[in-house]
Enzyme design. Structure first.
Site, PDB file in Angstrom:
ATOM      1  CG  ASN A   1      -1.653   1.234   1.475  1.00  0.00           C
ATOM      2  OD1 ASN A   1      -1.769   2.062   0.571  1.00  0.00           O
ATOM      3  ND2 ASN A   1      -2.194   1.403   2.676  1.00  0.00           N
TER       4      ASN A   1
ATOM      5  CE  LYS B   1       0.106   3.306   4.770  1.00  0.00           C
ATOM      6  NZ  LYS B   1       0.211   3.403   6.217  1.00  0.00           N
TER       7      LYS B   1
ATOM      8  CG  HIS C   1      -5.607   2.124   5.389  1.00  0.00           C
ATOM      9  ND1 HIS C   1      -5.110   3.068   6.263  1.00  0.00           N
ATOM     10  CD2 HIS C   1      -4.625   1.207   5.215  1.00  0.00           C
ATOM     11  CE1 HIS C   1      -3.869   2.719   6.598  1.00  0.00           C
ATOM     12  NE2 HIS C   1      -3.551   1.608   5.975  1.00  0.00           N
TER      13      HIS C   1
ATOM     14  CD  GLU D   1      -2.513   5.632   6.880  1.00  0.00           C
ATOM     15  OE1 GLU D   1      -2.549   5.725   5.642  1.00  0.00           O
ATOM     16  OE2 GLU D   1      -1.590   5.053   7.484  1.00  0.00           O
TER      17      GLU D   1
ATOM     18  CD  GLU E   1      -3.242  -2.373   7.425  1.00  0.00           C
ATOM     19  OE1 GLU E   1      -2.188  -2.677   6.874  1.00  0.00           O
ATOM     20  OE2 GLU E   1      -3.826  -1.297   7.235  1.00  0.00           O
TER      21      GLU E   1
ATOM     22  N   GLY F   1       2.880   2.164  10.763  1.00  0.00           N
ATOM     23  CA  GLY F   1       3.864   3.232  10.580  1.00  0.00           C
ATOM     24  C   GLY F   1       4.598   3.602  11.851  1.00  0.00           C
TER      25      GLY F   1
ATOM     26  CB  SER G   1       5.565  -2.016  11.769  1.00  0.00           C
ATOM     27  OG  SER G   1       5.178  -0.678  12.046  1.00  0.00           O
TER      28      SER G   1
HETATM   29  P1  PGA Z   1       3.114   0.169   7.596  1.00  0.00           P
HETATM   30  O1  PGA Z   1       1.647   0.445   6.973  1.00  0.00           O
HETATM   31  O2  PGA Z   1       3.582  -1.145   7.015  1.00  0.00           O
HETATM   32  O3  PGA Z   1       3.941   1.322   7.158  1.00  0.00           O
HETATM   33  O4  PGA Z   1       2.937   0.087   9.077  1.00  0.00           O
HETATM   34  C1  PGA Z   1       0.727  -0.584   6.801  1.00  0.00           C
HETATM   35  C2  PGA Z   1      -0.565  -0.039   6.238  1.00  0.00           C
HETATM   36  O5  PGA Z   1      -1.003   1.022   6.684  1.00  0.00           O
HETATM   37  O6  PGA Z   1      -1.184  -0.668   5.359  1.00  0.00           O
END
Ligand code: PGA
Length: 248
Positions: free
Chosen positions: A4, A6, A89, A91, A161, A167, A206
């Protein structure tokens, strides 16, 4: 294994990634998916044509067309060979107010166009610390899939997640993640019956080459949704290769 991206990478940057990564997509034995920004979908669908690498969008509107300034519809995504689309997601839920009810509508709209939804769920740090993670995640799964047609269950992808792991460099331990994945599988069985065994449940938060193996070895963890480590072709390729070796 899905990356992903983003809100990262211009078209040129996306193409540079594709050029370095494409050899892996030619003989992939695992499903590889890249979710670039909308603007790079056209270029990447050309760059990856004839390979096993599939594309996902990072969001969609549920309606086919209309007065929704700034939005993109599932029919538009179809034109770019999007075989998957990420919805819900964390976010989008936290920063853009996306609700379970909207995710539910989007999931139905996508599968009606034969685009497989990647439905994201996950608890906050507060939910986890108050011992409510399993309950909150089960509720998100139920509400986000309330109208989803049971005959299409096997095409669904769930992504667990934990918000506190996205992140942040903090990962759920393999046991912690497996516990939630098992609970998600149980909820999916309540909703769809035995086809729930076939539904892919990805872990995200992560994931990197150093921890992917231990996570993917868990019984109910079928793949990963990868943010940061999916931006560099070296680290994404390392994770994909690990998965290929463990399947082979
Ligand atoms: P990350 O993001 O691997 O940077 O933690 C995962 C995601 O938000 O899909």
């Amino acid at each position: 294994m899905a990356a992903n991206w983003k809100m990262n990478k211009t078209v040129n940057e996306a193409l540079a990634f594709a050029e370095a990564f494409i050899h892996l997509g030619k003989n992939a034995e695992v499903d590889i998916v890249i979710a670039p920004p909308f603007t790079a979908l056209a270029a990447l669908s050309r760059a990856f044509s004839g390979t096993e690498v599939k594309l996902a969008a990072q969001n969609t509107h549920a309606e086919a067309s209309g007065a929704f300034t700034g939005e993109i519809s599932p029919d538009m995504l179809k034109e770019f060979d999007c075989q998957y689309t990420i919805i819900g997601h964390s976010e989008r839920r936290a920063l853009f107010g996306e609700t379970d009810a909207e995710v539910d509508k989007k999931a139905v709209a996508l599968i009606e166009r034969n685009i497989r939804p990647i439905v994201c769920v996950g608890e906050s740090l507060q939910d986890r610390e108050s011992g409510q993670a399993l309950e909150i995640v089960a509720q998100q799964v139920q509400k986000s899939l309330e109208s989803y047609p049971s005959g299409r269950a096997e095409e669904l992808v769930l992504a667990y997640e934990p918000v506190w792991a996205i992140g942040t460099g903090k990962t759920a331990s393999p046991d912690e993640a497996q516990e939630v994945h098992k609970a998600i599988r149980r909820t999916l069985k309540e909703l769809f019956g035995s086809p729930a065994e076939e539904i892919r449940i990805q872990y995200g938060g992560s994931v990197k080459p150093e921890n992917a193996g231990a996570l993917m070895a868990q019984k109910d963890i079928d793949g990963a949704l990868i943010g940061g480590a999916g931006l560099a072709h070296e680290s994404f390729a390392a994770i994909v290769r690990y998965q290929m070796e463990s399947k082979g």
